[in-house]
Scaffold this motif. Sequence first.
Motif, PDB file in Angstrom:
ATOM      1  N   GLU A 130      -3.155  -6.842 -23.665  1.00  0.00           N
ATOM      2  CA  GLU A 130      -1.940  -6.590 -24.449  1.00  0.00           C
ATOM      3  C   GLU A 130      -1.708  -5.104 -24.682  1.00  0.00           C
ATOM      4  O   GLU A 130      -0.572  -4.643 -24.731  1.00  0.00           O
ATOM      5  CB  GLU A 130      -2.029  -7.345 -25.777  1.00  0.00           C
ATOM      6  CG  GLU A 130      -1.968  -8.865 -25.615  1.00  0.00           C
ATOM      7  CD  GLU A 130      -2.234  -9.599 -26.915  1.00  0.00           C
ATOM      8  OE1 GLU A 130      -2.665  -8.924 -27.880  1.00  0.00           O
ATOM      9  OE2 GLU A 130      -2.015 -10.819 -26.971  1.00  0.00           O
ATOM     10  N   LEU A 131      -2.811  -4.340 -24.824  1.00  0.00           N
ATOM     11  CA  LEU A 131      -2.670  -2.898 -25.005  1.00  0.00           C
ATOM     12  C   LEU A 131      -2.168  -2.223 -23.734  1.00  0.00           C
ATOM     13  O   LEU A 131      -1.253  -1.387 -23.759  1.00  0.00           O
ATOM     14  CB  LEU A 131      -4.007  -2.284 -25.421  1.00  0.00           C
ATOM     15  CG  LEU A 131      -4.481  -2.482 -26.863  1.00  0.00           C
ATOM     16  CD1 LEU A 131      -5.868  -1.875 -27.028  1.00  0.00           C
ATOM     17  CD2 LEU A 131      -3.519  -1.854 -27.851  1.00  0.00           C
ATOM     18  N   VAL A 175      -0.696  -3.435 -20.919  1.00  0.00           N
ATOM     19  CA  VAL A 175       0.508  -3.863 -20.202  1.00  0.00           C
ATOM     20  C   VAL A 175       1.730  -3.049 -20.627  1.00  0.00           C
ATOM     21  O   VAL A 175       2.684  -2.898 -19.845  1.00  0.00           O
ATOM     22  CB  VAL A 175       0.742  -5.373 -20.422  1.00  0.00           C
ATOM     23  CG1 VAL A 175       1.233  -5.663 -21.841  1.00  0.00           C
ATOM     24  CG2 VAL A 175       1.693  -5.932 -19.374  1.00  0.00           C
ATOM     25  N   ASP A 176       1.726  -2.494 -21.830  1.00  0.00           N
ATOM     26  CA  ASP A 176       2.877  -1.734 -22.314  1.00  0.00           C
ATOM     27  C   ASP A 176       2.711  -0.226 -22.157  1.00  0.00           C
ATOM     28  O   ASP A 176       3.552   0.538 -22.629  1.00  0.00           O
ATOM     29  CB  ASP A 176       3.133  -2.058 -23.797  1.00  0.00           C
ATOM     30  CG  ASP A 176       3.565  -3.500 -24.008  1.00  0.00           C
ATOM     31  OD1 ASP A 176       4.257  -4.031 -23.114  1.00  0.00           O
ATOM     32  OD2 ASP A 176       3.201  -4.082 -25.041  1.00  0.00           O
ATOM     33  N   LEU A 177       1.616   0.217 -21.518  1.00  0.00           N
ATOM     34  CA  LEU A 177       1.358   1.646 -21.403  1.00  0.00           C
ATOM     35  C   LEU A 177       1.722   2.157 -20.014  1.00  0.00           C
ATOM     36  O   LEU A 177       1.574   1.452 -19.023  1.00  0.00           O
ATOM     37  CB  LEU A 177      -0.114   1.941 -21.681  1.00  0.00           C
ATOM     38  CG  LEU A 177      -0.641   1.561 -23.075  1.00  0.00           C
ATOM     39  CD1 LEU A 177      -2.124   1.859 -23.175  1.00  0.00           C
ATOM     40  CD2 LEU A 177       0.132   2.288 -24.168  1.00  0.00           C
ATOM     41  N   SER A 178       2.186   3.394 -19.955  1.00  0.00           N
ATOM     42  CA  SER A 178       2.515   4.026 -18.679  1.00  0.00           C
ATOM     43  C   SER A 178       2.222   5.509 -18.775  1.00  0.00           C
ATOM     44  O   SER A 178       2.901   6.247 -19.501  1.00  0.00           O
ATOM     45  CB  SER A 178       3.997   3.801 -18.335  1.00  0.00           C
ATOM     46  OG  SER A 178       4.337   4.460 -17.136  1.00  0.00           O
ATOM     47  N   GLN A 216      -2.471   1.402 -13.758  1.00  0.00           N
ATOM     48  CA  GLN A 216      -1.332   0.502 -13.926  1.00  0.00           C
ATOM     49  C   GLN A 216      -1.828  -0.942 -13.973  1.00  0.00           C
ATOM     50  O   GLN A 216      -2.595  -1.374 -13.122  1.00  0.00           O
ATOM     51  CB  GLN A 216      -0.356   0.671 -12.764  1.00  0.00           C
ATOM     52  CG  GLN A 216       0.818  -0.293 -12.796  1.00  0.00           C
ATOM     53  CD  GLN A 216       1.580  -0.309 -11.482  1.00  0.00           C
ATOM     54  OE1 GLN A 216       1.140   0.314 -10.511  1.00  0.00           O
ATOM     55  NE2 GLN A 216       2.692  -1.013 -11.445  1.00  0.00           N
ATOM     56  N   ARG A 264       1.539   6.707 -29.823  1.00  0.00           N
ATOM     57  CA  ARG A 264       2.317   5.470 -29.697  1.00  0.00           C
ATOM     58  C   ARG A 264       2.878   5.085 -31.069  1.00  0.00           C
ATOM     59  O   ARG A 264       2.338   5.492 -32.098  1.00  0.00           O
ATOM     60  CB  ARG A 264       1.447   4.319 -29.182  1.00  0.00           C
ATOM     61  CG  ARG A 264       0.862   4.443 -27.772  1.00  0.00           C
ATOM     62  CD  ARG A 264       1.933   4.541 -26.712  1.00  0.00           C
ATOM     63  NE  ARG A 264       2.445   5.900 -26.578  1.00  0.00           N
ATOM     64  CZ  ARG A 264       3.645   6.204 -26.128  1.00  0.00           C
ATOM     65  NH1 ARG A 264       4.495   5.252 -25.792  1.00  0.00           N
ATOM     66  NH2 ARG A 264       4.028   7.457 -26.022  1.00  0.00           N
ATOM     67  N   THR A 315      -5.801  -0.769 -32.405  1.00  0.00           N
ATOM     68  CA  THR A 315      -4.634  -0.106 -32.990  1.00  0.00           C
ATOM     69  C   THR A 315      -4.987   0.350 -34.399  1.00  0.00           C
ATOM     70  O   THR A 315      -5.733  -0.320 -35.126  1.00  0.00           O
ATOM     71  CB  THR A 315      -3.431  -1.058 -33.043  1.00  0.00           C
ATOM     72  OG1 THR A 315      -3.806  -2.267 -33.722  1.00  0.00           O
ATOM     73  CG2 THR A 315      -2.966  -1.403 -31.641  1.00  0.00           C
TER      74      THR A 315
END
Length: 445
Positions: free
Chosen positions: A46-47, A49-52, A58, A114, A146
């Motif tokens: 979950e952490l 998958v939303d990071l780029s 990736q 973030r 988090t």
Amino acid sequence: MARVYQVTEERPDGSSQVWAMKELRADMDDAHTLEEGRLLFRQEAELLVDLSHPNLPQVVAFFEEAGRSYLVMEFIYGESLEKRLEHANAPLLEGEVLDWAIQVCEVLSYLHSRPTPIIFRDMKPSNVMVTPNGQIKLIDFGIARTYKVGKAKDTMTMGSENYAAPEQWGKAQTDPRADVYGLGATMYHLLTNVPPLPAFVPTPRVPIQQYNPAVTDATVAVVEKAMARDRNLRFESAEAMRQALLQCLSKRDRRRIESRTHQPTTTPPPDAVPGPVETSATPTPARAQEPRATSITPRQPIGAPVESDIYSKVCPRCSTANRAEARFCRGCGHSFVPAPPPVLAVVRPPGARWEYPLHDADVLLGRQGGEQPVDLDLGFYDPNGYVSRNHARITADHRRYHVTDLNSANGTYVNGERLTPHAPRLLRHGDKIRLGRVVLHFRIR
């Protein structure tokens, strides 16, 4: 808690893509451990998958099948900094370490900024991959968390003992400064080839320049500040540490790194040959043309004037003038570096990987709460109290070291032989000392 596989996706159109697939181990010892593993594994997915970010792998898929959990992500062509250290079997170049640390600061700044800050919590050489072109990738978010405003401490105490900040041992909630500590500890290991003492060991750590005199004072100051036991004395953010690291570089290297930040990064094409690239591989032309960061002083041109401070170190044996950074005399070979002290390496319980240098002539072993404060506190590895509070003492006399049992309840053993209380026993290189269930390896380097 997981296994990682190199896999190839075969597509209907005949093309293929190499990925790394992480599988949660299903052979945990008990149901509680397995459920905790599932929780951490899903949290990692979950952490990520939303990071780029260019310095993060990736993530393309997360799924569960037949009671097993899987995470599919970018395959990184390269090796971990832990492997780089193993191959070198020596401290790594200061310039390279600075370059990698600056990149780590950049990705940590991204995570910490973030909307809900992410604290990595497991910074160490094995969790940093480096590609053939020098780009780093931060991997393994299994214990990342988090940040929750107002929380007193973390729900679970986690981290790798040599690199975890003091607050990660159940003292307080971890914030970005815990990752700053972890990066400082990682740099210490890379620059010395010796893992730092865990934060719960009360003895002062060995100065970096005692292991590696070539490291500059500026870099040493940054590492020491990052590893301050009091987190209020560390860099307040990864970006502040990055700025301090940049000042340790020459102007040319600083410009090169700052310009790289604004350039797009490249990854191997989908049809690239799978498999990690060996360190001996020929670097790409683009990388070869770049000036490489280094801590080695450039040679003076022939005929150029020599500054007086370059040859400021005079040999006490033959009076030959040497360069200030010299480790050995160029005239007679005399060593300017004092012999390193013997160490006690923790070898049991399994997984412990650190050394205690015997700097002092008198070292008390045990755990907290005794009549005298101990120098080497083994309480962390002794939850059942097999080690006495004042268990044994190691003394030195002209580089000859002895161990003495202090009438401990469960005895002190050397190579399996129980010692007579209060009778010193001479230690030799390779001896194994057992106190309760903790085993220490005596080594002379």
